[in-house]
Design an enzyme around this catalytic site. Structure first.
Site, PDB file in Angstrom:
ATOM      1  N   PHE A 106       0.349  -1.321  -0.226  1.00 19.61           N
ATOM      2  CA  PHE A 106      -0.153  -0.044  -0.257  1.00 19.61           C
ATOM      3  C   PHE A 106       1.093   1.085   0.056  1.00 19.61           C
ATOM      4  CE2 PHE A 106      -3.101  -3.149   1.218  1.00 19.61           C
ATOM      5  CZ  PHE A 106      -3.568  -3.015   1.674  1.00 19.61           C
ATOM      6  N   ASP A 107       0.500   2.211  -1.057  1.00 19.78           N
ATOM      7  CA  ASP A 107       1.341   3.878  -0.593  1.00 19.78           C
ATOM      8  C   ASP A 107       0.243   4.809   0.554  1.00 19.78           C
ATOM      9  OD1 ASP A 107       1.869   6.228  -0.921  1.00 19.78           O
ATOM     10  OD2 ASP A 107      -0.053   6.737  -2.228  1.00 19.78           O
TER      11      ASP A 107
END
Length: 212
Positions: free
Chosen positions: A6-7
């Site tokens: 995930f960002d």
């Protein structure tokens, strides 16, 4: 599929809307024009690459370092006084992916100190097996460095993972690292390039467990 990377900003935490406001306030203080364009160019980048972009906009007004420091000061005021909100369906998504026995990681262009603090304050730090941050790589998104380092931290290949990004720079970085990327647009809506580059484009994290 073995892992989801995930960002953070604009995917897990609603930080980008706060950043945009802080950049506008700082630009008004220093009389800088075109700051919205500069902001969107910098979304997903680390400090070094952001300062390179700001050279163009801050010229003759203020040192890029001073402008960027001012945006951080304004951001910390908001963070301290109001806190940072989770993006929609974050907890539900993380829980669903854990139940599927998928490994979870973060690859954020933000500095480690800030990422650690913000994820802990939001109560989601412990969901992630590894966290790779912008101050640990030379070049930030759209370069693939941060995703390649994240893959190394998981001891996995690109084919084993998907990335989750909200910005074009983030999508470009994941794709350059050979990782399939799911785009969940936040501040920047997908154009024709993103339509072709992203593996999937979804409206919210509520849809992510369905395709994993």
């Amino acid at each position: 599929m073995k892992a989801v990377i995930f960002d953070m900003d604009g995917i897990l935490l609603d930080t980008e809307s706060v950043c945009k406001v802080c950049w506008k306030r700082a630009a008004d203080e220093y009389g800088i024009e075109g700051i919205n364009e500069a902001y969107f160019r910098c979304v997903g980048q680390n400090t070094n690459d952001t300062l390179s972009v700001l050279e163009e906009y801050c010229s003759g007004k203020v040192a890029p370092e001073r402008f960027y420091k001012r945006t951080s000061e304004l951001f910390h005021v908001v963070e301290a006084e109001e806190g940072l909100k989770l993006m929609p369906f974050v907890l539900e998504c993380l829980e669903s992916l854990k139940k599927k026995r998928l490994r979870l990681a973060v690859a954020s262009s933000t500095r480690w100190e800030s990422v650690q603090r913000q994820l802990k304050n939001a109560g989601i730090f412990d969901y992630f097996e590894t966290i790779t941050t912008g101050d640990k790589v030379l070049h930030s998104k759209p370069a693939p460095d941060i995703y390649l380092k994240s893959l190394d931290s998981l001891s996995l290949s690109a084919a084993d993972c998907i990335a989750v990004e909200d910005s074009p720079n983030g999508v470009r970085a994941a794709v350059a690292a050979g990782i399939r990327c799911v785009m969940v647009p936040d501040q920047i809506q997908p154009d024709s390039e993103m339509q072709k580059s992203a593996w999937k484009i979804i409206k919210s994290l509520n849809e992510l467990p369905i395709i994993c």
